[in-house]
Write a protein that holds these residues in place. Structure first.
Motif, mmCIF file in Angstrom:
data_model
loop_
_atom_site.group_PDB
_atom_site.id
_atom_site.type_symbol
_atom_site.label_atom_id
_atom_site.label_comp_id
_atom_site.label_asym_id
_atom_site.label_seq_id
_atom_site.Cartn_x
_atom_site.Cartn_y
_atom_site.Cartn_z
ATOM 1 N N CYS A 234 0.856 -1.203 0.078
ATOM 2 C CA CYS A 234 -0.102 0.064 -0.006
ATOM 3 C C CYS A 234 0.819 1.348 -0.012
ATOM 4 O O CYS A 234 1.108 1.795 -1.175
ATOM 5 C CB CYS A 234 -0.832 0.111 1.112
ATOM 6 S SG CYS A 234 -2.089 -1.354 1.199
ATOM 7 N N TYR B 277 -4.926 0.434 4.491
ATOM 8 C CA TYR B 277 -5.220 -1.036 4.135
ATOM 9 C C TYR B 277 -6.820 -1.321 4.464
ATOM 10 O O TYR B 277 -7.704 -1.974 3.754
ATOM 11 C CB TYR B 277 -4.244 -2.183 4.645
ATOM 12 C CG TYR B 277 -4.584 -3.522 4.141
ATOM 13 C CD1 TYR B 277 -4.351 -3.943 2.723
ATOM 14 C CD2 TYR B 277 -5.019 -4.358 4.924
ATOM 15 C CE1 TYR B 277 -4.564 -5.224 2.380
ATOM 16 C CE2 TYR B 277 -5.516 -5.724 4.328
ATOM 17 C CZ TYR B 277 -5.137 -6.199 3.028
ATOM 18 O OH TYR B 277 -5.624 -7.520 2.900
ATOM 19 N N HIS C 248 3.677 -10.117 2.305
ATOM 20 C CA HIS C 248 3.323 -10.182 1.054
ATOM 21 C C HIS C 248 4.271 -10.155 -0.094
ATOM 22 O O HIS C 248 3.917 -9.810 -1.430
ATOM 23 C CB HIS C 248 2.493 -8.679 0.606
ATOM 24 C CG HIS C 248 1.320 -8.675 1.608
ATOM 25 N ND1 HIS C 248 0.177 -9.154 1.272
ATOM 26 C CD2 HIS C 248 1.145 -7.741 2.718
ATOM 27 C CE1 HIS C 248 -0.834 -8.990 2.429
ATOM 28 N NE2 HIS C 248 -0.075 -8.116 3.035
ATOM 29 N N ASP D 145 -1.740 -3.469 -3.668
ATOM 30 C CA ASP D 145 -3.265 -3.504 -3.445
ATOM 31 C C ASP D 145 -3.684 -2.925 -4.589
ATOM 32 O O ASP D 145 -3.281 -1.666 -5.166
ATOM 33 C CB ASP D 145 -3.562 -2.736 -2.146
ATOM 34 C CG ASP D 145 -4.910 -2.837 -1.787
ATOM 35 O OD1 ASP D 145 -5.751 -2.116 -2.425
ATOM 36 O OD2 ASP D 145 -5.098 -3.618 -0.945
ATOM 37 N N ASP D 146 -4.703 -3.385 -5.199
ATOM 38 C CA ASP D 146 -5.708 -2.809 -6.027
ATOM 39 C C ASP D 146 -6.040 -1.278 -5.928
ATOM 40 O O ASP D 146 -6.087 -0.376 -6.786
ATOM 41 C CB ASP D 146 -6.847 -3.635 -6.350
ATOM 42 C CG ASP D 146 -6.832 -4.916 -6.899
ATOM 43 O OD1 ASP D 146 -5.607 -5.113 -7.632
ATOM 44 O OD2 ASP D 146 -7.700 -5.746 -7.065
#
Length: 164
Positions: A17, A125, A48, A54-55
């Protein structure tokens, strides 16, 4: 002796993020200002590793036409020698970086916000898009402040050594 070209590693916890956005924004702002520098991002944890951002991070960057292409990775001890600056998104990650820092580290490790308002970049997030927008705005401010201080300082040092 000429100063080393500035380079920066932007760091958060999981590297999906805040830090990939911060790295993408810093790279974008530097390019817009005609500054050639290496920028990357990493996380202090390995949650991760190998994942894409993150989208919502990607969508926010695209909205502002900031190129983002990254796979999450964890900070390594080599990062403390490769980069001139390591920029932590918050105090917890700053403390983690200070604990990880090897004895032969050459990078300056600071809170990214210390170049501007000394605020932390909140982790977006678990929230909605508003948090990603705020993260983006902070990254733009902090990137400009970082470049003003670091590149301005590098230029002054370079001209001082040229006069020797």
């Amino acid at each position: 002796m000429a100063s080393q070209r500035p380079s920066a590693l932007v760091v958060c916890l999981g590297n999906i993020c805040r830090s990939p956005m911060g790295g993408a924004v810093l790279s974008h702002v530097a390019k817009e200002r005609g500054i050639d520098m290496v920028v990357d991002s990493a996380g202090t944890a390995a949650y991760h590793v190998g994942e894409e951002p993150d989208d919502r991070t990607v969508a926010t960057c695209r909205k502002y036409e900031v190129h983002i292409d990254h796979q999450a990775r964890q900070v390594t001890t080599e990062d403390f020698r490769i980069f001139t600056h390591i920029l932590a998104s918050d105090e917890a990650n700053l403390r983690n970086l200070q604990r990880m820092r090897p004895r032969n580290a050459t990078a300056e490790v600071r809170l990214f916000g210390s170049y501007d308002d000394n605020r932390q970049i909140g982790d977006p997030y678990y929230g909605g898009l508003r948090g990603f927008e705020e993260c983006y705005r902070q990254c733009v401010r902090y990137s400009n402040a970082f470049l003003d201080e670091v590149v301005g300082k590098t230029l002054v040092e370079s001209s001082d050594t040229a006069n020797l």
